[in-house]
Design an enzyme around this catalytic site. Structure first.
Site, PDB file in Angstrom:
ATOM      1  N   CYS A  67      16.636  55.379   6.792  1.00 27.32           N
ATOM      2  CA  CYS A  67      16.415  55.791   5.392  1.00 27.32           C
ATOM      3  C   CYS A  67      14.946  55.765   4.966  1.00 27.32           C
ATOM      4  CB  CYS A  67      17.173  54.865   4.439  1.00 27.32           C
ATOM      5  SG  CYS A  67      18.731  54.275   5.064  1.00 27.32           S
ATOM      6  N   GLU A  73      21.410  67.607 -17.941  1.00 26.84           N
ATOM      7  CA  GLU A  73      22.233  67.875 -19.140  1.00 26.84           C
ATOM      8  C   GLU A  73      23.351  68.864 -18.841  1.00 26.84           C
ATOM      9  OE1 GLU A  73      20.335  70.046 -22.413  1.00 26.84           O
ATOM     10  OE2 GLU A  73      18.860  70.845 -21.013  1.00 26.84           O
ATOM     11  N   TYR A 105      24.258  64.392   8.110  1.00 26.89           N
ATOM     12  CA  TYR A 105      23.155  63.948   7.260  1.00 26.89           C
ATOM     13  C   TYR A 105      21.804  64.131   7.965  1.00 26.89           C
ATOM     14  CZ  TYR A 105      26.175  60.880   4.272  1.00 26.89           C
ATOM     15  OH  TYR A 105      27.096  60.361   3.408  1.00 26.89           O
ATOM     16  N   HIS A 150      17.266  67.122 -23.200  1.00 27.49           N
ATOM     17  CA  HIS A 150      16.762  68.480 -23.084  1.00 27.49           C
ATOM     18  C   HIS A 150      15.248  68.514 -23.039  1.00 27.49           C
ATOM     19  CE1 HIS A 150      17.162  72.789 -23.360  1.00 27.49           C
ATOM     20  NE2 HIS A 150      16.211  72.795 -24.265  1.00 27.49           N
ATOM     21  N   LYS A 200      12.503  58.106   7.029  1.00 20.79           N
ATOM     22  CA  LYS A 200      12.972  59.478   6.739  1.00 20.79           C
ATOM     23  C   LYS A 200      12.535  59.918   5.346  1.00 20.79           C
ATOM     24  CE  LYS A 200      16.308  59.905   4.449  1.00 20.79           C
ATOM     25  NZ  LYS A 200      17.672  59.698   4.818  1.00 20.79           N
ATOM     26  N   CYS A 230      17.890  51.024   8.723  1.00 23.38           N
ATOM     27  CA  CYS A 230      17.501  51.656   7.456  1.00 23.38           C
ATOM     28  C   CYS A 230      16.001  51.540   7.218  1.00 23.38           C
ATOM     29  CB  CYS A 230      18.268  51.021   6.296  1.00 23.38           C
ATOM     30  SG  CYS A 230      17.700  51.609   4.699  1.00 23.38           S
ATOM     31  N   GLU A 280      18.686  66.750   7.076  1.00 21.80           N
ATOM     32  CA  GLU A 280      17.478  66.132   6.516  1.00 21.80           C
ATOM     33  C   GLU A 280      16.247  66.490   7.355  1.00 21.80           C
ATOM     34  OE1 GLU A 280      19.467  62.351   4.175  1.00 21.80           O
ATOM     35  OE2 GLU A 280      18.646  61.970   6.158  1.00 21.80           O
TER      36      GLU A 280
HETATM   37  P1  NDP Z   1      27.156  62.526  11.032  1.00 19.80           P
HETATM   38  O1  NDP Z   1      28.378  61.802  11.410  1.00 19.80           O
HETATM   39  O2  NDP Z   1      26.776  62.669   9.599  1.00 19.80           O
HETATM   40  O3  NDP Z   1      27.194  63.989  11.639  1.00 19.80           O
HETATM   41  C1  NDP Z   1      27.349  64.230  13.004  1.00 19.80           C
HETATM   42  C2  NDP Z   1      27.247  65.711  13.227  1.00 19.80           C
HETATM   43  O4  NDP Z   1      27.230  65.965  14.627  1.00 19.80           O
HETATM   44  C3  NDP Z   1      28.435  66.478  12.665  1.00 19.80           C
HETATM   45  O5  NDP Z   1      27.968  67.711  12.199  1.00 19.80           O
HETATM   46  C4  NDP Z   1      29.339  66.636  13.890  1.00 19.80           C
HETATM   47  O6  NDP Z   1      30.128  67.785  13.836  1.00 19.80           O
HETATM   48  C5  NDP Z   1      28.298  66.823  14.974  1.00 19.80           C
HETATM   49  N1  NDP Z   1      28.758  66.448  16.294  1.00 19.80           N
HETATM   50  C6  NDP Z   1      29.343  65.297  16.682  1.00 19.80           C
HETATM   51  N2  NDP Z   1      29.574  65.307  18.020  1.00 19.80           N
HETATM   52  C7  NDP Z   1      29.118  66.487  18.474  1.00 19.80           C
HETATM   53  C8  NDP Z   1      29.073  67.087  19.752  1.00 19.80           C
HETATM   54  N3  NDP Z   1      29.539  66.463  20.816  1.00 19.80           N
HETATM   55  N4  NDP Z   1      28.532  68.318  19.856  1.00 19.80           N
HETATM   56  C9  NDP Z   1      28.063  68.958  18.772  1.00 19.80           C
HETATM   57  N5  NDP Z   1      28.070  68.448  17.524  1.00 19.80           N
HETATM   58  C10 NDP Z   1      28.597  67.216  17.379  1.00 19.80           C
HETATM   59  O7  NDP Z   1      26.011  61.833  11.891  1.00 19.80           O
HETATM   60  P2  NDP Z   1      24.451  61.757  11.760  1.00 19.80           P
HETATM   61  O8  NDP Z   1      23.996  61.520  13.149  1.00 19.80           O
HETATM   62  O9  NDP Z   1      23.873  62.902  11.001  1.00 19.80           O
HETATM   63  O10 NDP Z   1      24.254  60.459  10.873  1.00 19.80           O
HETATM   64  C11 NDP Z   1      24.859  59.241  11.250  1.00 19.80           C
HETATM   65  C12 NDP Z   1      25.231  58.433  10.062  1.00 19.80           C
HETATM   66  O11 NDP Z   1      24.061  57.898   9.475  1.00 19.80           O
HETATM   67  C13 NDP Z   1      25.901  59.195   8.942  1.00 19.80           C
HETATM   68  O12 NDP Z   1      27.291  59.269   9.103  1.00 19.80           O
HETATM   69  C14 NDP Z   1      25.534  58.401   7.740  1.00 19.80           C
HETATM   70  O13 NDP Z   1      26.501  57.416   7.567  1.00 19.80           O
HETATM   71  C15 NDP Z   1      24.220  57.773   8.096  1.00 19.80           C
HETATM   72  N6  NDP Z   1      23.113  58.443   7.388  1.00 19.80           N
HETATM   73  C16 NDP Z   1      23.073  58.464   6.033  1.00 19.80           C
HETATM   74  C17 NDP Z   1      22.045  59.096   5.383  1.00 19.80           C
HETATM   75  C18 NDP Z   1      22.017  59.134   3.892  1.00 19.80           C
HETATM   76  O14 NDP Z   1      22.744  58.379   3.268  1.00 19.80           O
HETATM   77  N7  NDP Z   1      21.227  60.003   3.279  1.00 19.80           N
HETATM   78  C19 NDP Z   1      20.977  59.742   6.106  1.00 19.80           C
HETATM   79  C20 NDP Z   1      21.126  59.691   7.532  1.00 19.80           C
HETATM   80  C21 NDP Z   1      22.156  59.058   8.129  1.00 19.80           C
HETATM   81  P3  NDP Z   1      31.583  67.773  13.153  1.00 19.80           P
HETATM   82  O15 NDP Z   1      31.346  67.726  11.679  1.00 19.80           O
HETATM   83  O16 NDP Z   1      32.193  69.028  13.628  1.00 19.80           O
HETATM   84  O17 NDP Z   1      32.264  66.543  13.666  1.00 19.80           O
END
Ligand code: NDP
Length: 458
Positions: free
Chosen positions: A48, A440, A177, A435, A51, A43, A181
């Site tokens: 976090c 709101e 996510y 407001h 980012k 993080c 982002e």
């Molecule tokens: P996520 O789990 O959020 O998303 C992974 C994405 O990759 C999904 O769209 C998934 O598709 C896709 N995917 C997975 N495997 C494949 C593949 N083999 N080929 C193509 N697409 C694929 O992971 P992130 O890497 O974005 O983030 C990891 C974690 O970090 C998050 O789950 C979150 O917990 C944390 N995080 C939190 C943030 C916040 O709170 N603002 C910011 C950044 C990270 P599908 O949906 O179809 O499975």
């Protein structure tokens, strides 16, 4: 003489490990924490915090544009990426120092090095053995990429923070996510951004109206979203790269970011050897007290793959410390955990999506509002905010609050308290608005949506 060197030995000094160790130390426990890379963890050092600093940096592009609508004459603007990254790195060094100091002032011994369990009470770091009554595993997770040809030519979120220059053409694979982002960040910094997702839109698991609203706003900014598309290979092409899709298309670009999820850091620590059970995804199996299958070994945060968010890891870890060292048994409550996505515009969300609520509750009422934020009137920015309430029709309880728009994370954090307290729609209505604000609108939504509830599509 004490039976063990330490009361608590924590492996991993990220947000989770640090929080529980400090809390335990503050109650007088003798605590050590081992960290293989740098104190701070994902993080603070790779997630976090950097980012969000880049989100802030990139938002100036929009502010310069908007300023003209308010009568400002803005001269030429240009971003110095190397300077921005150097400043970001200095801030991370500062935070790393603060974390080390906070641990030390709580009496926690910080040990640099990769730790490995020898048995249920013994940890080895740099060849030295330490014994402890309780072990806390807080080793987090790491980015994962599918093993397709050319994958080593791509970056993960770890690498993108240290790129030497802003890519002219960036392809992002994934719809979670991290993908949305970074799509926002680099679009604002001037890159041409194409996001490739295998599903029908971004952010699976979130409310469908949220997902569609964000995808619509991203498209307006010129981010190209390729849905239902899989990447089969990445190849070198001229000075750049080409992404080959399952439709046989080649998309040229300069850099490729893979944001296809994360996996728990559970191997190489000796967990299974001492009897700690891992699930199919390699996450440590824990009970409601974060206890593993070995009674004196606990695990918190992403390595347990429950809800992978920093504040959840912190709360899980503090619950362990409260339970063990303050005679205050706390089971972590994973209900109604709010979350934010720092996309542009941002998302804030707490409670059930419409699709999830419609499976659990017989009848739900949906309230949706879409409007142009006041700031966008003079600036002329073509971006709309969406807010939504999901309500149980019988009890009138607000089950979910969702928003896409400026300040959504800040607004939803406040509403999360109301949802956690079980507030009803009537109580929302009785609350007086502030407001003029966007927030709101959450207390002035009157019209129920007429269409039937939506079911999850993917
Ligand atoms: P996520 O789990 O959020 O998303 C992974 C994405 O990759 C999904 O769209 C998934 O598709 C896709 N995917 C997975 N495997 C494949 C593949 N083999 N080929 C193509 N697409 C694929 O992971 P992130 O890497 O974005 O983030 C990891 C974690 O970090 C998050 O789950 C979150 O917990 C944390 N995080 C939190 C943030 C916040 O709170 N603002 C910011 C950044 C990270 P599908 O949906 O179809 O499975």
């Amino acid at each position: 003489m004490a039976k063990y060197d330490f009361d608590l030995f924590t492996i991993g000094a990220g947000s989770g490990g640090v929080a529980g160790s400090r809390r335990a130390g503050s109650y007088g426990a003798k605590v050590a924490i081992a960290e293989a890379v740098r104190v701070g963890g994902t993080c603070v050092l790779r997630g976090c915090v950097p980012k969000k600093l880049l989100v802030y940096a990139s938002e100036f592009a929009r502010a310069f544009e908007d300023a003209a609508g308010y009568g400002w004459i803005v001269g030429e603007t240009k971003v110095d990426w190397a300077d921005m990254i150097a400043r970001k790195d200095r801030e991370l060094d500062r935070l790393n120092g603060i974390y080390i100091n906070m641990l030390r002032s709580a009496g926690v011994q910080v040990i640099d090095g990769r730790a490995r369990l020898v048995d249920a009470h013994t940890v080895e770091v740099n060849g030295k053995r330490h014994t402890a009554e309780t072990i806390l595993i807080a080793t987090g997770g790491r980015p994962i990429r599918p093993q397709i040809p050319g994958i080593d030519l791509t970056m993960t979120s770890d690498d993108i923070l240290d790129m030497k220059e802003i890519p002219e053409r960036l392809i992002i694979v994934g719809g979670g996510y991290i993908a949305v982002e970074f799509a926002g960040i680099f679009r604002n910094l001037g890159s041409t951004v194409t996001e490739i997702v295998r599903g029908d839109t971004v952010l699976r698991g979130f409310d469908r109206d949220l997902r569609e609203s964000l995808a619509g706003e991203m498209a307006k900014q010129g981010i190209v979203l390729r849905t239902r598309t899989q990447v089969t290979a990445i190849e070198k092409e001229g000075k750049g790269l080409a992404v080959v899709t399952d439709a046989g298309e080649r998309i040229a670009c300069d850099r490729v970011l893979y944001a296809t999820g994360r996996a728990p850091n559970s191997s190489g620590i000796g967990l299974e050897e001492i009897g700690v059970t891992l699930n199919k995804k390699g996450a440590i199996a824990v009970d409601e007290w974060s206890k593993t299958t070995v009674p004196n070994v606990y695990a918190v945060g992403d390595v347990t793959d429950r809800i992978n968010l920093t504040p959840v890891a912190i709360a899980e870890s503090r619950a362990v410390a409260e339970t063990l060292y303050n005679n205050n048994p706390i089971r972590m409550d994973h209900e109604d955990v709010p979350s934010a996505v720092f996309s542009q515009p941002a998302i804030g969300s707490v409670g059930l999506s419409e699709e999830a609520a419609s499976v659990i509750y017989k009848e739900i009422d949906i309230y949706v509002t879409r409007f142009r934020p006041m700031k966008n009137t003079l600036s002329g920015r073509d971006e709309r905010t969406m807010m939504k309430l999901v309500v149980d029709a019988r009890s009138e309880r607000v089950l979910g609050c969702h928003m896409v728009g400026p300040d959504a994370p800040e607004i939803i954090q406040g509403l999360a308290i109301a949802v956690k307290c079980g507030a009803t729609k009537r109580q929302f209505d009785q609350t007086v608005g502030i407001h003029p604000s966007a927030a709101e609108e959450f207390v002035t939504m009157r019209e129920k949506r007429k269409e039937p509830a939506k079911q999850a599509a993917d």
